[in-house]
Enzyme design. Sequence first.
Site, PDB file in Angstrom:
ATOM      1  N   GLU A  39       0.809  -1.226   0.000  1.00 45.19           N
ATOM      2  CA  GLU A  39       0.000   0.000   0.000  1.00 45.19           C
ATOM      3  C   GLU A  39       0.841   1.274   0.000  1.00 45.19           C
ATOM      4  OE1 GLU A  39      -2.830  -0.418   3.206  1.00 45.19           O
ATOM      5  OE2 GLU A  39      -3.809  -2.139   2.262  1.00 45.19           O
ATOM      6  N   ASN A  91       2.488  -4.952  -3.203  1.00 47.11           N
ATOM      7  CA  ASN A  91       1.068  -5.313  -3.044  1.00 47.11           C
ATOM      8  C   ASN A  91       0.265  -4.034  -2.789  1.00 47.11           C
ATOM      9  OD1 ASN A  91      -0.864  -7.540  -2.627  1.00 47.11           O
ATOM     10  ND2 ASN A  91      -0.935  -6.911  -0.466  1.00 47.11           N
ATOM     11  N   HIS A 130     -10.030  -6.391  -2.690  1.00 48.18           N
ATOM     12  CA  HIS A 130     -11.149  -6.262  -1.751  1.00 48.18           C
ATOM     13  C   HIS A 130     -12.280  -5.596  -2.533  1.00 48.18           C
ATOM     14  CE1 HIS A 130      -8.866  -7.635   1.655  1.00 48.18           C
ATOM     15  NE2 HIS A 130      -7.911  -6.769   1.391  1.00 48.18           N
ATOM     16  N   GLU A 181      -5.777 -10.857  -1.689  1.00 48.35           N
ATOM     17  CA  GLU A 181      -6.653 -10.709  -0.514  1.00 48.35           C
ATOM     18  C   GLU A 181      -8.128 -10.683  -0.931  1.00 48.35           C
ATOM     19  OE1 GLU A 181      -5.373  -7.380   1.938  1.00 48.35           O
ATOM     20  OE2 GLU A 181      -3.266  -7.806   1.542  1.00 48.35           O
ATOM     21  N   ASP A 238     -11.882 -10.650  -1.491  1.00 47.73           N
ATOM     22  CA  ASP A 238     -13.221 -10.819  -0.915  1.00 47.73           C
ATOM     23  C   ASP A 238     -14.183  -9.943  -1.707  1.00 47.73           C
ATOM     24  OD1 ASP A 238     -12.439  -8.379   0.331  1.00 47.73           O
ATOM     25  OD2 ASP A 238     -12.260  -9.301   2.311  1.00 47.73           O
TER      26      ASP A 238
HETATM   27  C1  XIL Z   1      -6.527  -6.704   7.925  1.00 47.41           C
HETATM   28  C2  XIL Z   1      -6.857  -7.902   8.790  1.00 47.41           C
HETATM   29  O1  XIL Z   1      -7.696  -8.767   8.057  1.00 47.41           O
HETATM   30  C3  XIL Z   1      -7.533  -7.454  10.064  1.00 47.41           C
HETATM   31  O2  XIL Z   1      -7.694  -8.557  10.952  1.00 47.41           O
HETATM   32  C4  XIL Z   1      -6.711  -6.360  10.752  1.00 47.41           C
HETATM   33  O3  XIL Z   1      -7.420  -5.872  11.871  1.00 47.41           O
HETATM   34  C5  XIL Z   1      -6.423  -5.236   9.796  1.00 47.41           C
HETATM   35  O4  XIL Z   1      -5.764  -5.750   8.641  1.00 47.41           O
HETATM   36  N1  XIL Z   1      -4.965  -4.813   3.445  1.00 47.41           N
HETATM   37  C6  XIL Z   1      -3.983  -5.655   3.902  1.00 47.41           C
HETATM   38  C7  XIL Z   1      -4.291  -6.594   5.022  1.00 47.41           C
HETATM   39  O5  XIL Z   1      -2.890  -5.699   3.310  1.00 47.41           O
HETATM   40  O6  XIL Z   1      -3.159  -6.828   5.827  1.00 47.41           O
HETATM   41  C8  XIL Z   1      -5.440  -6.126   5.848  1.00 47.41           C
HETATM   42  O7  XIL Z   1      -5.751  -7.133   6.814  1.00 47.41           O
HETATM   43  C9  XIL Z   1      -6.627  -5.800   4.981  1.00 47.41           C
HETATM   44  C10 XIL Z   1      -6.280  -4.677   4.024  1.00 47.41           C
END
Ligand code: XIL
Length: 330
Positions: A146, A187, A223, A250, A252
């Site tokens: 990020e 990432n 996401h 990641e 979802d």
């Molecule tokens: C999130 C986790 O899922 C949570 O449990 C935590 O409280 C916050 O982080 N981007 C990322 C991940 O790279 O590491 C994050 O994970 C979600 C957003």
Amino acid sequence: MKSSTAFLAAVLPSVAFGLISDKMKAKGKLYWGSALDPNTIAITQIANIAATGDFGCFTPENSGKWDATEPARGQFNFTGFDALVSFATSHGKLVRGHTLVWHSQLPAWVSAIGDAATLTSVIQNHVSTVMGRHKGQILAWDVVNEVFNDDGTFRNSVFFNLLGENFIDIAFKAARQADPNAKLFINDFNLDGPGKKIDAMVALIGRLKSRGVPIDGVGTQSHLILGQVGGVAGSIQRLATTGLQVAITELDVRIPKPVTAATLQQQQTDFNTVTKACLAVPQCVGITSWGVSDKTSWVDSTFPTFDSPLLFDDNFQKKPAYTGVDSALN
Ligand code: XIL
């Protein structure tokens, strides 16, 4: 008539019996994965599902982050990360390391550093110690996470503010030294369609490569919001033009509340679309969904007006979304 097994084998495609990570491998990919950590392994139903051929790779959801691994300078704690790696390796699964240099879940002592030389050595020591812990056992690491704002400018962080873009070079060089076998990824999120953020990512990768920075892959977190996945296939193709590996890291697909049969059906379509987007691009190595079950997803607390973003429901049953993935793989 022959045995019923022979009969079934004759009438059904052979792949119909597989589980999704196994099917990804049969398609030439490396895995279907999930975020996991000791807190979710402790839920028996999740551990049982994680052990099956539905999941072939795990990403530590939180236990690999800076606040967990080096809460005080030079004092490392690998309790959670070790447990995640041990679960994965004892079940014959891969691990994606996550994440070394990130502005979030970063201890205050790092943010308080005021000079470039100190920060450089702190980054180098963090990367070499954390990656050294399970050297040779980690498929890939999200070395930096990020780094961009949505408008494509660099995010303000202690790293960028003291070192400029060079913090990325420093982290990747330390990472290659620490574990030469691990694939090194950058990432980020909101790379799911055209715009300034993906433009900035592609341009940065070009500069890193021209400077000889050791980078192997780009991760798109993905996401996603229900029904908003139309840009994903183009983004995977665009990221692949860098010449790097691409991973969906990641995934979802969150559903606006209240969740209905119709929105669960739309989610099936969306997961199908995303899976096909990876299958269509040879450089896309795998897909990680950000958790096994809706029961423990980060979406509940982070996006309270949304729900049910994963493949297994609150009762650990397969959802239509699972069928969406499965049918893309058949
Ligand atoms: C999130 C986790 O899922 C949570 O449990 C935590 O409280 C916050 O982080 N981007 C990322 C991940 O790279 O590491 C994050 O994970 C979600 C957003």
